[in-house]
Enzyme design. Structure first.
Site, mmCIF file in Angstrom:
data_model
loop_
_atom_site.group_PDB
_atom_site.id
_atom_site.type_symbol
_atom_site.label_atom_id
_atom_site.label_comp_id
_atom_site.label_asym_id
_atom_site.label_seq_id
_atom_site.Cartn_x
_atom_site.Cartn_y
_atom_site.Cartn_z
ATOM 1 N N CYS A 47 0.814 -1.219 0.000
ATOM 2 C CA CYS A 47 0.000 0.000 0.000
ATOM 3 C C CYS A 47 0.847 1.267 0.000
ATOM 4 O O CYS A 47 0.339 2.359 -0.195
ATOM 5 C CB CYS A 47 -0.965 0.012 1.185
ATOM 6 S SG CYS A 47 -0.169 0.173 2.789
ATOM 7 N N ASP A 98 2.410 2.686 2.521
ATOM 8 C CA ASP A 98 2.456 3.389 3.801
ATOM 9 C C ASP A 98 3.761 3.067 4.525
ATOM 10 O O ASP A 98 4.201 1.918 4.536
ATOM 11 C CB ASP A 98 1.288 2.990 4.704
ATOM 12 C CG ASP A 98 -0.054 3.490 4.211
ATOM 13 O OD1 ASP A 98 -0.064 4.427 3.397
ATOM 14 O OD2 ASP A 98 -1.073 2.951 4.639
ATOM 15 N N CYS A 151 -1.720 7.213 4.220
ATOM 16 C CA CYS A 151 -3.045 7.795 4.119
ATOM 17 C C CYS A 151 -3.368 8.615 5.375
ATOM 18 O O CYS A 151 -2.692 8.524 6.399
ATOM 19 C CB CYS A 151 -4.081 6.701 3.906
ATOM 20 S SG CYS A 151 -4.325 5.611 5.312
ATOM 21 N N CYS A 169 -4.068 0.499 8.837
ATOM 22 C CA CYS A 169 -3.487 1.731 9.395
ATOM 23 C C CYS A 169 -3.162 1.541 10.878
ATOM 24 O O CYS A 169 -2.107 1.955 11.348
ATOM 25 C CB CYS A 169 -4.448 2.902 9.205
ATOM 26 S SG CYS A 169 -4.761 3.295 7.477
#
Length: 159
Positions: free
Chosen positions: A35, A37, A64, A108
């Site tokens: 992703c 991140d 994000c 997250c």
């Protein structure tokens, strides 16, 4: 969902503890190539009532908005906790006032939990030297230096 998004916007409008903590005792870094991140967390310990507790925590993130909001909440929650208490916190507990994350944002919380546990895996007995060649998160991923650990996240981590 609107309440969650509102809380994320509020956390982003005034992020807490964002940025490098130069005199940190421990630093943990994680990233997910899937992703994109990446998150680094710094911890500074102090003695309080005969216990070694987290005095300050900070973070730096490329990711994000939800990852940034969770990291901001988590760094506030960590203050005053021992390393053992911090290690017991789950990804869902680290979200603080954001509450439960939507299914597509669970990673997250896992990213923040991974950075915290990576930092806690270090011995916080003495401050770590500041990495000379990689003072930023992006620099750290290009040229790891010092005691930085990069821990890839698996897609199949339990939540």
């Amino acid at each position: 969902m609107d309440d969650f998004e509102s809380k994320v916007r509020d956390a982003l409008a005034n992020p807490q503890n964002q940025g490098e903590l130069a005199d940190a005792d421990a630093v943990g870094t994680v990233g997910s190539p899937d992703c994109g991140d990446m998150l680094r967390m710094w911890l500074k310990f102090t003695e309080k009532d005969g216990k070694r507790v987290i005095d300050r925590a900070s973070f730096q993130a490329f990711g994000c908005q939800t990852a940034i909001a969770v990291a901001s909440m988590a760094t506030e929650l960590l203050k005053g906790k021992t390393a053992e208490e911090a290690r017991e916190l789950s990804a869902s507990e680290l979200t603080g006032d954001l509450g439960p994350l939507p299914p597509m944002k669970i990673h997250c919380g896992q990213l923040v939990e991974g950075a915290l546990k990576s930092a806690l895996d270090q011995t916080p007995a003495a401050p770590l030297p500041a990495p000379a060649s990689a003072p930023t998160l992006s620099g750290g991923f290009q040229r790891p230096a010092g005691k930085i650990r990069i821990v890839p996240l698996d897609d199949e981590q339990p939540s």
